[in-house]
Write an enzyme that holds these catalytic residues in place. Structure first.
Site, PDB file in Angstrom:
ATOM      1  N   CYS A 263       0.828  -1.204   0.000  1.00 42.87           N
ATOM      2  CA  CYS A 263       0.000   0.000   0.000  1.00 42.87           C
ATOM      3  C   CYS A 263       0.866   1.259   0.000  1.00 42.87           C
ATOM      4  CB  CYS A 263      -0.992  -0.041   1.156  1.00 42.87           C
ATOM      5  SG  CYS A 263      -2.430   1.023   0.883  1.00 42.87           S
ATOM      6  N   HIS A 346      -3.864  -5.230  -0.188  1.00 37.93           N
ATOM      7  CA  HIS A 346      -3.540  -5.778   1.132  1.00 37.93           C
ATOM      8  C   HIS A 346      -3.555  -7.307   1.122  1.00 37.93           C
ATOM      9  CE1 HIS A 346      -3.620  -2.146   3.812  1.00 37.93           C
ATOM     10  NE2 HIS A 346      -4.148  -1.658   2.704  1.00 37.93           N
ATOM     11  N   GLU A 348      -2.483  -9.258   3.372  1.00 34.93           N
ATOM     12  CA  GLU A 348      -2.825  -9.793   4.695  1.00 34.93           C
ATOM     13  C   GLU A 348      -4.344  -9.854   4.856  1.00 34.93           C
ATOM     14  OE1 GLU A 348      -3.767  -5.659   5.359  1.00 34.93           O
ATOM     15  OE2 GLU A 348      -2.177  -6.666   4.249  1.00 34.93           O
TER      16      GLU A 348
END
Length: 377
Positions: A263, A346, A348
């Site tokens: 990001c 993202h 994760e």
């Protein structure tokens, strides 16, 4: 006072006014205030509101959820992505009064009140999203104050352009996070820059090795003194162009240690490699963005939260690895010479799908691959 949207709660009437003059009616919720301001963005995720609200990347912004019902399953400490929310406010269509989930320890509204986050409910958030899509991510003001006062506040509110919002969310002191059993066994040392890092990122990095989280202002020499096997550049809020110090530090690390960015970390790495960034009209905020991995052609469904992007063709010494199928935005870069790669989304995925978690394995492979000695082929 009026009854809340189906929740049986008496609420004060409230207005949301955008800088370009649009007015949205609703009711005050959360930590009720006369006036709250911030840059208005919308998020399309249907779940994961707690992770979204506690994501430090939303510093300076007011989050409007397009999903109709928010708060259904309450909140719990395990789902926090940071110690406290950094967003300026929350706007929803229907705020659930009573959560229904075995994991819930607190309702969303008490959570917002406890953290001092102002909110609005009973808002036509679909109409609001359409307005932001047309007008862009505009500053706004909302609360219980008279319309004239809110109009004045919206007109003077600022967006995120040119602002260093990272300094307001980063840690002040380094912290060490021992690896899990697998991470400890690897013996690897990872330094993670906290530009607004999410807890889930640190947890996943800890499966690879011991993680030292450092403040955003840490210099390259200070990082190298920790003898890392890899450096991680986290997510974070605001305009990457407002972070020359962080960009210079990463530029000094390029080629000296493996680097993985997510990001804002992706944008900073791209800038450190000579690239440029620009602001998207209304950003990418949600858990359902399609991204194609160019190497395989596979499409990943990704979680995203960013208002800025890397300009295509601006990074001469890196290849594009991923693209957004909605608008063609660069979603991933890789520089083999610099031993660095990054993604705009993202992996994760808190909240969101896990399609891209393989990237943490790619970081592990990069750290384990030792560069060939000088003079060898």
């Amino acid at each position: 006072m009026s009854a809340g949207a189906g929740d049986g709660v008496d609420r004060a009437e409230a207005l949301l006014v955008t800088a370009d003059g649009a007015v949205f009616t609703g009711e005050a919720a959360g930590a009720v205030v006369p006036v709250a301001t911030g840059e208005l963005v919308f998020n399309t995720a249907m779940s994961g509101y707690q992770e979204v609200i506690t994501d430090p990347s939303y510093a300076g912004q007011v989050i409007s959820f397009t999903s109709t019902h928010i708060g259904n399953y309450g909140t719990n400490a395990a789902d926090d992505e940071a110690a406290l929310p950094r967003c300026r406010g929350v706007v929803v269509c229907d705020l659930a009064a009573e959560p229904s989930n075995w994991r819930a320890t607190e309702g969303l509204e008490p959570f917002l009140r406890r953290h001092g986050v102002p909110a609005m409910t009973a808002v036509d958030t679909r109409r609001l999203a359409r307005h932001v899509r047309e007008a862009g991510a505009v500053p706004c003001a909302f609360g219980t104050a008279p319309e004239a006062e809110l109009r004045a506040a919206a007109a003077s509110a600022v967006g995120t352009d040119g602002l260093d919002l990272v300094s307001g969310v980063t840690t002040t002191e380094p912290s060490i996070h021992p690896g899990t059993a697998a991470g400890a066994a690897s013996g690897l040392r990872i330094v993670a820059y906290d530009f607004g890092v999410k807890t889930t990122m640190v947890d996943l990095l800890s499966t690879l090795g011991t993680v030292t989280v450092v403040p955003a202002g840490t210099t390259a020499d200070e990082v190298l003194a920790l003898d890392p096997d890899g450096v991680f550049l986290s997510n974070g809020p605001g305009d990457p162009a407002a972070l020359p110090g962080q960009t210079a530090a990463v530029a000094d690390l390029v080629g000296r240690v493996p680097i993985f960015g997510i990001c804002l970390g992706h944008q900073i790495l791209a800038t450190a490699l000579g690239g440029t960034t620009y602001k998207l009209p209304f950003g990418h905020h949600g858990a359902n963005h399609p991204v194609q991995r160019l190497e395989t052609g596979v499409v990943e469904i990704t979680s995203q939260n960013h208002n800025y992007a890397v300009a295509a063709g601006s990074v001469a010494d890196a290849e594009t690895t991923h693209v957004n199928l909605n608008d063609g935005v660069i979603e991933g870069l890789r520089s083999l010479a610099a031993r660095a790669f990054s993604v705009q989304y993202h992996p994760e995925a808190a909240p969101g799908p896990h399609d891209a978690r393989y990237l943490f394995g790619s970081f592990l492979d990069l750290m384990l691959a030792r560069p060939a000695p000088a003079g060898t082929s």
